[in-house]
Design a protein around this motif. Structure first.
Motif, PDB file in Angstrom:
ATOM      1  N   CYS A   1      -1.622 -39.941 -13.117  1.00  9.63           N
ATOM      2  CA  CYS A   1      -1.694 -38.585 -12.545  1.00  9.63           C
ATOM      3  C   CYS A   1      -3.140 -38.170 -12.302  1.00  9.63           C
ATOM      4  O   CYS A   1      -3.461 -37.555 -11.284  1.00  9.63           O
ATOM      5  CB  CYS A   1      -1.021 -37.589 -13.484  1.00  9.63           C
ATOM      6  SG  CYS A   1       0.766 -37.775 -13.639  1.00  9.63           S
ATOM      7  N   GLY A   2      -4.016 -38.514 -13.252  1.00  4.47           N
ATOM      8  CA  GLY A   2      -5.424 -38.178 -13.098  1.00  4.47           C
ATOM      9  C   GLY A   2      -6.059 -38.873 -11.906  1.00  4.47           C
ATOM     10  O   GLY A   2      -6.872 -38.288 -11.184  1.00  4.47           O
ATOM     11  N   LEU A   3      -5.688 -40.133 -11.681  1.00  7.29           N
ATOM     12  CA  LEU A   3      -6.222 -40.866 -10.529  1.00  7.29           C
ATOM     13  C   LEU A   3      -5.725 -40.263  -9.218  1.00  7.29           C
ATOM     14  O   LEU A   3      -6.466 -40.205  -8.231  1.00  7.29           O
ATOM     15  CB  LEU A   3      -5.820 -42.338 -10.624  1.00  7.29           C
ATOM     16  CG  LEU A   3      -6.408 -43.114 -11.817  1.00  7.29           C
ATOM     17  CD1 LEU A   3      -5.906 -44.554 -11.809  1.00  7.29           C
ATOM     18  CD2 LEU A   3      -7.932 -43.079 -11.787  1.00  7.29           C
TER      19      LEU A   3
ATOM     20  N   LEU B   1      -5.764 -22.893 -25.876  1.00  7.33           N
ATOM     21  CA  LEU B   1      -7.077 -22.288 -25.640  1.00  7.33           C
ATOM     22  C   LEU B   1      -7.149 -21.515 -24.331  1.00  7.33           C
ATOM     23  O   LEU B   1      -7.790 -20.461 -24.248  1.00  7.33           O
ATOM     24  CB  LEU B   1      -8.143 -23.384 -25.660  1.00  7.33           C
ATOM     25  CG  LEU B   1      -9.582 -22.946 -25.417  1.00  7.33           C
ATOM     26  CD1 LEU B   1     -10.064 -22.052 -26.546  1.00  7.33           C
ATOM     27  CD2 LEU B   1     -10.478 -24.166 -25.294  1.00  7.33           C
ATOM     28  N   ASP B   2      -6.495 -22.022 -23.287  1.00  2.00           N
ATOM     29  CA  ASP B   2      -6.679 -21.483 -21.945  1.00  2.00           C
ATOM     30  C   ASP B   2      -6.417 -19.981 -21.857  1.00  2.00           C
ATOM     31  O   ASP B   2      -7.220 -19.230 -21.291  1.00  2.00           O
ATOM     32  CB  ASP B   2      -5.764 -22.218 -20.954  1.00  2.00           C
ATOM     33  CG  ASP B   2      -6.198 -23.660 -20.751  1.00  2.00           C
ATOM     34  OD1 ASP B   2      -7.318 -23.981 -21.186  1.00  2.00           O
ATOM     35  OD2 ASP B   2      -5.428 -24.450 -20.193  1.00  2.00           O
ATOM     36  N   GLU B   3      -5.282 -19.546 -22.397  1.00  2.00           N
ATOM     37  CA  GLU B   3      -4.908 -18.143 -22.252  1.00  2.00           C
ATOM     38  C   GLU B   3      -5.710 -17.237 -23.173  1.00  2.00           C
ATOM     39  O   GLU B   3      -5.933 -16.064 -22.860  1.00  2.00           O
ATOM     40  CB  GLU B   3      -3.409 -17.976 -22.495  1.00  2.00           C
ATOM     41  CG  GLU B   3      -2.559 -18.634 -21.417  1.00  2.00           C
ATOM     42  CD  GLU B   3      -1.067 -18.472 -21.672  1.00  2.00           C
ATOM     43  OE1 GLU B   3      -0.527 -17.417 -21.297  1.00  2.00           O
ATOM     44  OE2 GLU B   3      -0.450 -19.394 -22.238  1.00  2.00           O
TER      45      GLU B   3
ATOM     46  N   THR C   1      -7.304 -29.739 -17.068  1.00  2.00           N
ATOM     47  CA  THR C   1      -6.918 -30.647 -15.986  1.00  2.00           C
ATOM     48  C   THR C   1      -8.126 -31.406 -15.456  1.00  2.00           C
ATOM     49  O   THR C   1      -8.050 -32.609 -15.190  1.00  2.00           O
ATOM     50  CB  THR C   1      -6.257 -29.856 -14.839  1.00  2.00           C
ATOM     51  OG1 THR C   1      -5.114 -29.170 -15.348  1.00  2.00           O
ATOM     52  CG2 THR C   1      -5.805 -30.795 -13.729  1.00  2.00           C
ATOM     53  N   GLU C   2      -9.250 -30.703 -15.327  1.00  2.00           N
ATOM     54  CA  GLU C   2     -10.470 -31.347 -14.854  1.00  2.00           C
ATOM     55  C   GLU C   2     -10.930 -32.428 -15.827  1.00  2.00           C
ATOM     56  O   GLU C   2     -11.327 -33.524 -15.411  1.00  2.00           O
ATOM     57  CB  GLU C   2     -11.565 -30.298 -14.683  1.00  2.00           C
ATOM     58  CG  GLU C   2     -11.376 -29.403 -13.465  1.00  2.00           C
ATOM     59  CD  GLU C   2     -11.604 -30.152 -12.172  1.00  2.00           C
ATOM     60  OE1 GLU C   2     -12.758 -30.336 -11.761  1.00  2.00           O
ATOM     61  OE2 GLU C   2     -10.589 -30.578 -11.572  1.00  2.00           O
TER      62      GLU C   2
ATOM     63  N   SER D   1      -2.028 -18.342 -16.078  1.00  2.00           N
ATOM     64  CA  SER D   1      -1.820 -19.324 -17.130  1.00  2.00           C
ATOM     65  C   SER D   1      -1.379 -20.622 -16.471  1.00  2.00           C
ATOM     66  O   SER D   1      -1.297 -20.723 -15.240  1.00  2.00           O
ATOM     67  CB  SER D   1      -0.757 -18.840 -18.117  1.00  2.00           C
ATOM     68  OG  SER D   1       0.499 -18.708 -17.480  1.00  2.00           O
ATOM     69  N   LYS D   2      -1.049 -21.597 -17.289  1.00  2.00           N
ATOM     70  CA  LYS D   2      -0.607 -22.881 -16.751  1.00  2.00           C
ATOM     71  C   LYS D   2       0.689 -22.720 -15.970  1.00  2.00           C
ATOM     72  O   LYS D   2       0.905 -23.368 -14.949  1.00  2.00           O
ATOM     73  CB  LYS D   2      -0.420 -23.881 -17.888  1.00  2.00           C
ATOM     74  CG  LYS D   2       0.026 -25.256 -17.433  1.00  2.00           C
ATOM     75  CD  LYS D   2       0.186 -26.197 -18.600  1.00  2.00           C
ATOM     76  CE  LYS D   2       0.660 -27.579 -18.136  1.00  2.00           C
ATOM     77  NZ  LYS D   2       0.828 -28.518 -19.269  1.00  2.00           N
TER      78      LYS D   2
END
Length: 489
Positions: free
Chosen positions: A175-177, A267-269, A113-114, A296-297
């Protein structure tokens, strides 16, 4: 309120406020709230003259209309009365500062997300820079007019090669903005909130641009990660990519089946997995490997997820022996610590792993390395693992609700993106929709075997008759040249 007002009959309730209203004015010995309520629960009536209940709270004379009070922390004799450690000052953590809050918040944010937020912001800043070269000064995101400047941006935004962004990417940039604004402490500019009429114009422009891009064919037929089917899986085992012949092979086996059994996401989990999240056991259904998810997400334990249960999956093994591989791997890791560690060479026939954790860049390529080692063709990424879980269960006829428990999806829309039909299913669907064979063959004049001979016989007889024609014979005798002719057969 008198003492008799607080006397209770069996089954009668009393509100906490009723107790506190009366004892607010008491200013003698201290007592903690939990102690007061425990004693009150066991008494037939609440005797406010009892010294144990005196001064539960300190009266705050500067309170507003409703009044307020400050609970006294348990110290000294009160700690002993409660049966807790008399060193109450050790109960709480160290003193925190504002920068500690910022670090805590940042640490709990998703890395993906970052990165997505930084990417969206960089695209916006690049657009500002180009417009500045054109002689136009666009205000920073925090100061720009959403309905004017941001509307222009989503229409004018382009990739580095000058081609338009697909509609999905354009929405992700928006969404990022929005996340960038929130990280800057700006919460009153939610331009994607459909109930916020203030930014309705921007949403209309974004919606129209996304529709136009879709109409132009952008974002349609995007490449997707390929799931590993049963035949591919057999190849991985037969070629030694899976198994326990080496530390690398066993680690790759664990990675793949963590995806397939427990629906771990990309990758995250995997990156934060720990040995203590796995347990091997047995019950009336046989041996099993149990997995307990943390964050997790789709589940992080925060305010929005407080009513969501964490993922706890018990996977049974009837006769494949996969639980034995998990047991061997966990024992090689010492049953504790990070789950993915650097593989070492065998020592006296034993598989070994070091203390160093597998790097994030190496972990990113696990699925690609696994499939390429076996010569599998197609686009395999870390998403292939979770897609394999959802697709295998879907093709096996497992109810969607049970599939979602494995994958961790909270919406049917999300899980259906991972469910892919098999070629056999697609063929069956096509056969179901095809028109009746007899009808289509009759309309197309399809020739069957019986009349095929008749057609060939008629053709041969026609050719034989032509051969007796002098003009036909002359056509194929001598040398002839043709120019501007059209031949029909």
């Amino acid at each position: 309120m008198s003492d008799s007002d607080l006397k209770l009959d069996d089954g009668q309730d009393i509100f906490l406020s009723q107790v506190l209203d009366e004892i607010e004015s008491m200013q003698e010995d201290d007592i903690v709230l939990s102690q007061a309520l425990d004693l009150f629960e066991n008494k037939e009536s609440f005797d406010l003259s009892d010294s144990q209940f005196k001064n539960l709270v300190e009266d705050c004379t500067s309170a507003d209309f409703f009044g307020s009070f400050t609970l006294k922390l348990p110290t000294g004799e009160n700690c002993e009365l409660l049966g807790v450690d008399t060193h109450c000052e050790n109960r709480f953590g160290k003193i925190t500062k504002t920068e500690d809050f910022d670090a805590l918040i940042k640490d709990q944010k998703s890395g993906n997300t970052e990165r997505s937020t930084k990417w969206a912001t960089s695209v916006f800043e690049a657009w500002r820079s180009v417009r500045k070269l054109d002689g136009e000064e666009i205000p920073p995101l925090e100061e720009c007019d959403i309905n004017t400047h941001l509307s222009r941006f989503v229409v004018e935004a382009r990739k580095q090669d000058g081609s338009p962004y697909p509609p999905g990417s354009l929405y992700n940039i928006a969404c990022g903005l929005l996340r960038n604004l929130r990280s800057s402490g700006i919460y009153d500019k939610n331009f994607l909130d459909e109930t916020n009429a203030r930014y309705a114009r921007f949403r209309e422009v974004l919606d129209a641009q996304m529709k136009k891009l879709t109409k132009d064919g952008l974002g349609i037929g995007q490449r997707e990660a390929k799931p590993v089917n049963e035949e591919d899986e057999k190849i991985l085992w037969s070629k030694g990519v899976f198994g326990n012949s080496s530390s690398v092979a066993l680690q790759h086996t664990m990675y793949f089946y963590n995806c397939k059994f427990f629906g771990l996401r990309a990758l995250d989990e995997h990156r934060t997995l720990n040995c203590n999240q796995f347990a091997i056991g047995s019950d009336e259904n046989g041996r099993y490997i149990e997995f307990k998810g943390t964050n997790s997400k789709t589940y992080n334990g925060g305010l929005k997820h407080r009513r969501i249960e964490p993922k706890i999956i018990r996977h049974y093994d009837e006769n494949s022996g996969i639980v034995d591989f998990y047991e061997q791997y966990l024992n090689a890791l010492g049953l504790s610590g990070p789950f993915y560690r650097r593989p070492l060479n065998k020592s006296e026939g034993h598989l070994r792993y070091g203390e160093q954790v597998v790097g994030i860049n190496k972990l990113k390529t696990f699925m690609k390395d696994i499939c390429s080692s076996a010569g599998l063709e197609g686009r395999y990424t870390n998403h292939s693992g979770k897609k394999t879980c959802a697709t295998t269960l879907y093709q096996g006829g497992i109810p969607e609700e049970e599939i979602m428990k494995r994958t961790g999806h909270r919406s049917t829309t999300g899980v259906r993106k991972y469910q892919k039909p098999s070629p056999a299913m697609l063929k069956e669907i096509s056969n179901t929709l095809n028109p009746p064979q007899t009808t289509i063959k009759a309309q197309c004049g399809t020739v069957n075997e019986k009349n095929a001979e008749s057609v060939l016989k008629d053709t041969d007889e026609s050719v034989d008759n032509k051969r007796s024609d002098p003009s036909f014979k002359g056509l194929f005798s001598g040398n002839h040249s043709f120019s501007g002719c059209t031949f029909q057969f």
